[in-house]
Each structure stands twice: as structure tokens, then as C-alpha cells.
Write a protein that holds these residues in place. Structure first.
Motif, PDB file in Angstrom:
ATOM      1  N   MET A 289     -40.478 -19.962  26.248  1.00  0.00           N
ATOM      2  CA  MET A 289     -40.222 -19.157  27.418  1.00  0.00           C
ATOM      3  C   MET A 289     -40.940 -17.652  26.853  1.00  0.00           C
ATOM      4  O   MET A 289     -41.252 -16.619  25.861  1.00  0.00           O
ATOM      5  CB  MET A 289     -39.296 -19.609  27.560  1.00  0.00           C
ATOM      6  CG  MET A 289     -38.687 -18.771  26.279  1.00  0.00           C
ATOM      7  SD  MET A 289     -36.185 -18.981  26.934  1.00  0.00           S
ATOM      8  CE  MET A 289     -36.555 -17.223  28.016  1.00  0.00           C
ATOM      9  N   PHE A 290     -40.791 -16.717  28.051  1.00  0.00           N
ATOM     10  CA  PHE A 290     -41.012 -15.025  28.046  1.00  0.00           C
ATOM     11  C   PHE A 290     -40.245 -14.468  29.294  1.00  0.00           C
ATOM     12  O   PHE A 290     -40.751 -15.250  30.088  1.00  0.00           O
ATOM     13  CB  PHE A 290     -42.203 -14.953  27.694  1.00  0.00           C
ATOM     14  CG  PHE A 290     -42.558 -13.112  27.745  1.00  0.00           C
ATOM     15  CD1 PHE A 290     -41.917 -13.300  26.246  1.00  0.00           C
ATOM     16  CD2 PHE A 290     -42.284 -12.190  28.687  1.00  0.00           C
ATOM     17  CE1 PHE A 290     -41.891 -11.469  26.382  1.00  0.00           C
ATOM     18  CE2 PHE A 290     -42.133 -10.643  28.740  1.00  0.00           C
ATOM     19  CZ  PHE A 290     -42.318 -10.789  27.471  1.00  0.00           C
ATOM     20  N   CYS A 291     -39.221 -14.236  29.042  1.00  0.00           N
ATOM     21  CA  CYS A 291     -38.284 -13.592  29.957  1.00  0.00           C
ATOM     22  C   CYS A 291     -38.636 -11.931  29.372  1.00  0.00           C
ATOM     23  O   CYS A 291     -37.169 -11.741  28.820  1.00  0.00           O
ATOM     24  CB  CYS A 291     -37.244 -14.173  30.391  1.00  0.00           C
ATOM     25  SG  CYS A 291     -36.606 -13.775  31.747  1.00  0.00           S
ATOM     26  N   TYR A 292     -38.711 -11.130  30.562  1.00  0.00           N
ATOM     27  CA  TYR A 292     -38.114  -9.569  30.754  1.00  0.00           C
ATOM     28  C   TYR A 292     -37.537  -9.259  31.751  1.00  0.00           C
ATOM     29  O   TYR A 292     -37.514  -8.239  31.951  1.00  0.00           O
ATOM     30  CB  TYR A 292     -39.579  -8.650  29.994  1.00  0.00           C
ATOM     31  CG  TYR A 292     -39.867  -8.858  30.764  1.00  0.00           C
ATOM     32  CD1 TYR A 292     -40.624  -9.038  31.806  1.00  0.00           C
ATOM     33  CD2 TYR A 292     -41.774  -7.957  29.855  1.00  0.00           C
ATOM     34  CE1 TYR A 292     -41.740  -9.114  32.637  1.00  0.00           C
ATOM     35  CE2 TYR A 292     -43.155  -7.493  30.408  1.00  0.00           C
ATOM     36  CZ  TYR A 292     -42.759  -8.535  31.859  1.00  0.00           C
ATOM     37  OH  TYR A 292     -43.763  -8.228  32.501  1.00  0.00           O
ATOM     38  N   GLN A 293     -37.438 -10.032  32.303  1.00  0.00           N
ATOM     39  CA  GLN A 293     -36.473  -9.402  33.881  1.00  0.00           C
ATOM     40  C   GLN A 293     -34.363  -8.793  34.291  1.00  0.00           C
ATOM     41  O   GLN A 293     -35.320  -8.686  34.937  1.00  0.00           O
ATOM     42  CB  GLN A 293     -36.288 -10.961  34.767  1.00  0.00           C
ATOM     43  CG  GLN A 293     -35.743 -11.707  34.578  1.00  0.00           C
ATOM     44  CD  GLN A 293     -35.240 -12.840  35.788  1.00  0.00           C
ATOM     45  OE1 GLN A 293     -36.398 -13.009  36.683  1.00  0.00           O
ATOM     46  NE2 GLN A 293     -34.307 -13.599  35.409  1.00  0.00           N
ATOM     47  N   CYS A 294     -34.242  -9.419  33.002  1.00  0.00           N
ATOM     48  CA  CYS A 294     -33.687  -8.062  33.242  1.00  0.00           C
ATOM     49  C   CYS A 294     -32.619  -7.654  31.989  1.00  0.00           C
ATOM     50  O   CYS A 294     -33.942  -7.158  31.035  1.00  0.00           O
ATOM     51  CB  CYS A 294     -31.533  -9.713  32.628  1.00  0.00           C
ATOM     52  SG  CYS A 294     -31.777  -9.707  30.955  1.00  0.00           S
ATOM     53  N   GLU A 295     -31.680  -6.428  32.013  1.00  0.00           N
ATOM     54  CA  GLU A 295     -31.690  -5.149  31.182  1.00  0.00           C
ATOM     55  C   GLU A 295     -31.309  -5.322  29.444  1.00  0.00           C
ATOM     56  O   GLU A 295     -31.347  -4.819  28.545  1.00  0.00           O
ATOM     57  CB  GLU A 295     -31.012  -3.858  31.982  1.00  0.00           C
ATOM     58  CG  GLU A 295     -31.044  -3.245  31.224  1.00  0.00           C
ATOM     59  CD  GLU A 295     -29.400  -2.587  29.650  1.00  0.00           C
ATOM     60  OE1 GLU A 295     -30.235  -1.929  29.366  1.00  0.00           O
ATOM     61  OE2 GLU A 295     -28.931  -3.166  29.952  1.00  0.00           O
ATOM     62  N   GLN A 296     -30.639  -7.086  29.607  1.00  0.00           N
ATOM     63  CA  GLN A 296     -30.264  -6.914  27.881  1.00  0.00           C
ATOM     64  C   GLN A 296     -31.827  -8.065  27.245  1.00  0.00           C
ATOM     65  O   GLN A 296     -30.875  -8.146  26.185  1.00  0.00           O
ATOM     66  CB  GLN A 296     -28.591  -7.811  28.442  1.00  0.00           C
ATOM     67  CG  GLN A 296     -27.926  -6.557  28.581  1.00  0.00           C
ATOM     68  CD  GLN A 296     -26.660  -7.863  28.599  1.00  0.00           C
ATOM     69  OE1 GLN A 296     -25.356  -7.409  28.921  1.00  0.00           O
ATOM     70  NE2 GLN A 296     -26.212  -9.128  28.247  1.00  0.00           N
ATOM     71  N   THR A 297     -32.769  -7.581  27.883  1.00  0.00           N
ATOM     72  CA  THR A 297     -33.986  -8.857  27.010  1.00  0.00           C
ATOM     73  C   THR A 297     -33.959  -8.361  25.649  1.00  0.00           C
ATOM     74  O   THR A 297     -33.872  -6.765  25.986  1.00  0.00           O
ATOM     75  CB  THR A 297     -34.795  -8.421  28.265  1.00  0.00           C
ATOM     76  OG1 THR A 297     -36.062  -9.506  27.490  1.00  0.00           O
ATOM     77  CG2 THR A 297     -35.621  -7.351  28.172  1.00  0.00           C
ATOM     78  N   ALA A 298     -34.290  -8.903  24.680  1.00  0.00           N
ATOM     79  CA  ALA A 298     -34.480  -9.257  23.742  1.00  0.00           C
ATOM     80  C   ALA A 298     -35.649  -7.989  22.937  1.00  0.00           C
ATOM     81  O   ALA A 298     -36.732  -8.942  23.009  1.00  0.00           O
ATOM     82  CB  ALA A 298     -34.317  -9.971  22.445  1.00  0.00           C
ATOM     83  N   LYS A 299     -35.979  -7.537  22.343  1.00  0.00           N
ATOM     84  CA  LYS A 299     -36.908  -6.689  22.477  1.00  0.00           C
ATOM     85  C   LYS A 299     -38.214  -6.971  22.729  1.00  0.00           C
ATOM     86  O   LYS A 299     -39.044  -7.337  22.143  1.00  0.00           O
ATOM     87  CB  LYS A 299     -37.332  -7.642  20.410  1.00  0.00           C
ATOM     88  CG  LYS A 299     -36.451  -7.296  19.513  1.00  0.00           C
ATOM     89  CD  LYS A 299     -35.948  -7.828  18.276  1.00  0.00           C
ATOM     90  CE  LYS A 299     -35.589  -8.078  17.203  1.00  0.00           C
ATOM     91  NZ  LYS A 299     -35.535  -8.974  16.463  1.00  0.00           N
ATOM     92  N   GLY A 300     -38.393  -6.667  23.932  1.00  0.00           N
ATOM     93  CA  GLY A 300     -39.049  -6.549  25.260  1.00  0.00           C
ATOM     94  C   GLY A 300     -39.013  -7.431  26.014  1.00  0.00           C
ATOM     95  O   GLY A 300     -40.154  -7.583  26.729  1.00  0.00           O
ATOM     96  N   GLY A 301     -38.857  -8.259  25.756  1.00  0.00           N
ATOM     97  CA  GLY A 301     -38.912 -10.306  25.791  1.00  0.00           C
ATOM     98  C   GLY A 301     -38.147 -10.808  25.951  1.00  0.00           C
ATOM     99  O   GLY A 301     -38.141 -11.376  24.504  1.00  0.00           O
ATOM    100  N   CYS A 302     -37.267 -11.945  26.417  1.00  0.00           N
ATOM    101  CA  CYS A 302     -36.395 -13.312  25.518  1.00  0.00           C
ATOM    102  C   CYS A 302     -37.596 -14.413  25.397  1.00  0.00           C
ATOM    103  O   CYS A 302     -38.244 -14.872  26.049  1.00  0.00           O
ATOM    104  CB  CYS A 302     -35.345 -13.554  26.196  1.00  0.00           C
ATOM    105  SG  CYS A 302     -33.984 -12.533  26.413  1.00  0.00           S
ATOM    106  N   THR A 303     -37.882 -14.923  24.096  1.00  0.00           N
ATOM    107  CA  THR A 303     -38.815 -16.027  23.921  1.00  0.00           C
ATOM    108  C   THR A 303     -38.593 -17.291  22.707  1.00  0.00           C
ATOM    109  O   THR A 303     -39.172 -18.063  23.079  1.00  0.00           O
ATOM    110  CB  THR A 303     -39.759 -15.142  22.633  1.00  0.00           C
ATOM    111  OG1 THR A 303     -38.921 -14.999  21.251  1.00  0.00           O
ATOM    112  CG2 THR A 303     -40.436 -13.632  23.425  1.00  0.00           C
TER     113      THR A 303
END
Length: 535
Positions: free
Chosen positions: A1-15
Motif C-alpha cells: 500500500m501507499f497512502c498519504y491522504q491524511c496529516e498523520q501519514t508516516a514518513k511521507g506515506g504509509c506503506t
């Protein structure tokens, strides 16, 4: 996965797993549903050009898009059903269109089972986007996230019977536009601004829905403590769910409490008339795991903002588009399971006093004292207005907003809305000539009220909004906030301070555009920002 739609996303994108709790498999199903929703939008645009309108497909489009917004639905089986429904509606509409050869998501056939859909979804995530220009990709993602916010507000309004086919048409046009391979940067910017304009329409529609059904909010004192007895807690944003529950619990000895963004519901005349709407419990969404675990009754989650249930899994219920695997989902406006659970639980053993807060300062309430406000500004009693609001969240840095409000001078007024206010909603800031210094305008969608207040003040002072003694200091977390920010930009509002961090999906070039054209700036420290604003 790759998600960066929210403010709390981890390190530029949750993977691996979302900070929100979203699993890789769920993310893939959401990506597939979003991709297919773009295909449905393409077909709807083509059908409309041939004079064919499909109300069911229109409403489904916003529900499908909203389902992929942060903290709405984590139930994979529900996404499988949505994907199949999306394709069924797409193909039924496609059969009414002649002379058009559809490709991409308008033609994609989903796999026959969940595992196959998950595998498909992994091919349509952000990292698989064929757009090579990073700035174009950034703007298209900004547009997509803004449309998720617009879809949420459109769905909220539709629940109360307020719909606008022109709004649906624009949402579908803009969704289809995200698939275009020949848009220029200027066209992408314009599309994002158009999304902002459509969000104003969606919020206007929802405002009309809420006030037509429940009256205009009135300044109202809300109890924060508990009342002895059985209890149900309602969180999310949905006023109709709250009304339905209030009706179904009349005479049953159950007290109803609001949580999170449901706090402003206490100000609506047709909701606060119920004596068993007992008060407000807890704060913002990110504290629910602690607050819900301590609540001695049943819990109903509406619209969005759900977190992974912990020790209270057997006491939490979802409704509408909200879903969590293992949680009981109630539908058809029948809250019998919620009521039965509340009656079986202990409830609060005694009354508690935790003070009160004031709500209900939406546009009608504020503009009813506009003359007093204007006179106070002209006399110098009110030097400046701050709109401090937006989404709350758990990431460090959000204490900035508490400190900022606490440090605002005594001759300034703080307007607030959305769950960001829970950083300071119970602060006693006093008043200026009878006007409270802290005015709670309402939910996040009540940004419409805030805009109307600003426009009315600008008209009264015969100036532009940017010339008012008004500063916007905003916090963001999810995609409703993105839609509201685009609305503010579409209105030409400048000098916004945004935090606690800037969106990961914004590239340096896009950020420079926002700085150059709108003077958007990240928050720094309360002292530095107040000094810059007030001079």
C-alpha cells in the motif's frame, strides 16, 4: 500500500499499515473502488452529454467516494459489495450510452472474489499512477482528496433529502478529469479551485438541510458532566441519526450524549427540545479509544472518524457508511440493538459536574448582533478576529492551537469550528461588551457559516475579506479539510496559516504556487505568529 491522504501519514506515506489503522488489503480495496468510481464518473459524463441522467448512479458516486475518506470504513466485505454495486451501476448506465468506446476504469471487470479484488487494487494505487510529472500528480491528488470532502458533505445533505444534480455532475466531471493525460498545470489548478467552489455549494446544501430540518443554531449552554442513568453516546456528524435515536429512546430512561463533532447538535432547536439529550461526553475523535473504553453505555458511530475499537467492541455500533470488522452495523434507521445494549449496561452511577461550554454561534446568531460587533470594531474594543479551527489529531505539535488561543489578547475574538476546537473549547476567555471571546460556529461543514459571517462583515465595512481584521489559523487532518481549504482559495482568501504540518502530497513547486498567489504559510510558534498578525 501507499497512502498519504491524511496529516498523520508516516514518513511521507504509509506503506505497510495506515496510521489510521487501515490494513494493506483494505487500502487496495479502497484504491480499486476509487478507480472504478472514476470510471462510473466517466460513463455518467458521457451519458449526460446524450441527455441521460441516472439519479441512483449520481448518489452512489458520492457514497463510494466518501467511503474511501480517512476513518470511515475498514470493513473489507463492505468494500467488496460497494465495488460490485459500482460496476453494476456503471454497466447499467453504459448500456444507455451509444457511440462511445469506454476504456480504463469505465471498462475494468473486477475479480470474482475478495482476494482477486485486493490483487487488482494494488495495480491502481497512487504509486502506480502513470502521471510522470510530479507537480501534475500532486495537483490531481489534491483534487481527488478535495472531492472526497465534497462527496462527504453531499452525502450528509442527501441523507436529509437535499440533493443537487448540478453538484453531482460537477463531482463526476472532476473525478473523470483526474484520469486525463493532457491537462496542463494551469488546468489542474483551475480544477482544484472548481472543486473548492463545488464544496461551497455542497456545504450550502448541507446548511440548508440542517437548518430546514432542525432550525438555526442558537447560543446554548451544554453540560459536560454525566447524568445518573443508562446512556448512549453518539459520535460522527449525522444529525438525522441523532434525531432518530432521540425519538426511539423517548420514555426508555436512556440519556443520549454527544461526542466529537456532534457537540454543535445541542444548539439546534429541534434537537435540544429532547430532555434526554443530556450533554456532551469526551473530546475529539483521536481520544475515543480511551474515552469510549470508559463510557458505561452503548456507542453509535455515524459518518466518519472511527478508530479501532478496543475493550468496547461489544458496545460499539456503526451506521451509514461507517464500518469496522466485528462491530455490529445497524441500518434502516432501526437502532433497537443499540438501545437494547444500553439498557443491558450499567450506565452512569451518579451525576458528575464537569462545567459547561457554549455552542450555537453560527451565522444567524452572530449576525443578529452584527451591529454590536461592528460598533465594537469601530470603537477599538475589538481589535482582531481569529478563526482557529479545523481537524484535530494525535500527531505532536497540535498543542500550538491551545497555546495560540490562550495567548490571544483580551481585545480579540476567536471563532472556531470542527473538532480542532477541543484543544481549547472549554477555555473561559471572557467577553467583550457581552460578546463572548470564544464563539463556536459548529461542525467542520459550518465553515460555510464562517464564510458567510466574513462576507457579511466585509460588506458592512465596505472592503474585501482580505482587508478585514481577520486571520485564519487552521489545522487539518483529513480530506474534508482539504475541500474547505480549496473553498477558501477559490474565494480568494489569503494569508492562511496551516498546520501542524503541510500535506505530504503537495510538491515544492505547488507549495511555492500557493505561497506566491495566496501567501499560505505553515504555523511557527504562537508568539511569532501573533506578533506577525497583530504587528
Amino acid at each position: 500500500m501507499f497512502c498519504y491522504q491524511c496529516e498523520q501519514t508516516a514518513k511521507g506515506g504509509c506503506t505497510k499499515v495506515g496510521v489510521c489503522g487501515k490494513k494493506d488489503e483494505t487500502a487496495a480495496l479502497q484504491d480499486l473502488l476509487l478507480y472504478l468510481s472514476k470510471g462510473l464518473s466517466q460513463v455518467a459524463v458521457a451519458a449526460r452529454e446524450q441527455g441521460v441522467e441516472d439519479p441512483a448512479a449520481n448518489l452512489f458516486t458520492v457514497k463510494a467516494i466518501f467511503s474511501t475518506l480517512t476513518n470511515v470504513n475498514f470493513d473489507d466485505d463492505r468494500f467488496v459489495a460497494l465495488i460490485n454495486d459500482c460496476v453494476a451501476k456503471r454497466d447499467a448506465l453504459k448500456a444507455k450510452v451509444s457511440g462511445v468506446e469506454f476504456t480504463g476504469p469505465a471498462a475494468l471487470v473486477p475479480a470474482a472474489d475478495k482476494a482477486g479484488m485486493i490483487a487488482q487494487g494494488k495495480e491502481y494505487g497512487i504509486e502506480k499512477d502513470p502521471e510522470l510529472n510530479e507537480d501534475l500528480k500532486s495537483l490531481k491528488q489534491t483534487l481527488t482528496y478535495g472531492l472526497k470532502g465534497v462527496a462527504a458533505y453531499a452525502d450528509h445533505a442527501a441523507i436529509l433529502g437535499k440533493e443537487d444534480n448540478d453538484l453531482y455532475a460537477k463531482i463526476q466531471e472532476l473525478m473523470a478529469a483526474t484520469l486525463s493525460t493532457d491537462l496542463t498545470l494551469e488546468q489542474c489548478v483551475e480544477a482544484a479551485l472548481e472543486c473548492g467552489r463545488q464544496n461551497i455549494r455542497a456545504m450550502e446544501l448541507l446548511d440548508d438541510a440542517n437548518t430546514s430540518a432542525y432550525g438555526h443554531p442558537e447560543p446554548t449552554e451544554v453540560k459536560l458532566g454525566a447524568t445518573k442513568g443508562k446512556a448512549i453516546l453518539v459520535s460522527g456528524h449525522d444529525l438525522k441519526d441523532l434525531e432518530t435515536l432521540l425519538k426511539q429512546t423517548e420514555g426508555k430512561g436512556i440519556n443520549i450524549y454527544t461526542h466529537g463533532e456532534m457537540l454543535p447538535c445541542h444548539a439546534y432547536p429541534e434537537l435540544k427540545k429532547y430532555p434526554h439529550l443530556a450533554g456532551h461526553y469526551g473530546t475529539a475523535w483521536q481520544n475515543q479509544q480511551k474515552e469510549f473504553a470508559e463510557f458505561p453505555g452503548a456507542i453509535l458511530m455515524t459518518t466518519n472518524c472511527i478508530q479501532k475499537p478496543t475493550t468496547y467492541m461489544d458496545a460499539i455500533f456503526t451506521t451509514g457508511l461507517v464500518g469496522w470488522p466485528g462491530a455490529v452495523h445497524v441500518s434502516n434507521d432501526d437502532f433497537t440493538p443499540v438501545i437494547e445494549k444500553a439498557l443491558a449496561m450499567g450506565g452512569f452511577p451518579a451525576d458528575t459536574d464537569k462545567s459547561t461550554v457554549m455552542v450555537g454561534f453560527a451565522r444567524n446568531a452572530v449576525m443578529s448582533v452584527a451591529g454590536t460587533v461592528i460598533d465594537a470594531v469601530k470603537s477599538g474594543d475589538i481589535r482582531h478576529f481569529f478563526l482557529v479551527g479545523g481537524c484535530d489529531g494525535a500527531k505532536p505539535g497540535r498543542n500550538y492551537y491551545t497555546e495560540f488561543v490562550e495567548k490571544t489578547p483580551a481585545d480579540t475574538v476567536v471563532l472556531t469550528l470542527a473538532c480542532g476546537k477541543f484543544r481549547f473549547f472549554d477555555k473561559k476567555l471572557g467577553d467583550i461588551g457581552g460578546i463572548p471571546r470564544l464563539l463556536d460556529i459548529g461542525q467542520c461543514n459550518d465553515a460555510y457559516s464562517a464564510v458567510q459571517i466574513a462576507l457579511a462583515l466585509a460588506d458592512a465595512f465596505d472592503c474585501g475579506v482580505n482587508e478585514l481584521p481577520l486571520s485564519l489559523v487552521l489545522s487539518w487532518y483529513e480530506q474534508k479539510a482539504v475541500a474547505i481549504l480549496l473553498s477558501l482559495l477559490a474565494l480568494g482568501i489569503k494569508n492562511i496559516k496551516l498546520g501542524p504540518s503541510l500535506p505530504a502530497f503537495i510538491t515544492p513547486n505547488v507549495l511555492n504556487f500557493l505561497v506566491d498567489n495566496y501567501n499560505i504559510a505553515p504555523i511557527s510558534t504562537p508568539d511569532e505568529d501573533l506578533k506577525e498578525i497583530l504587528g
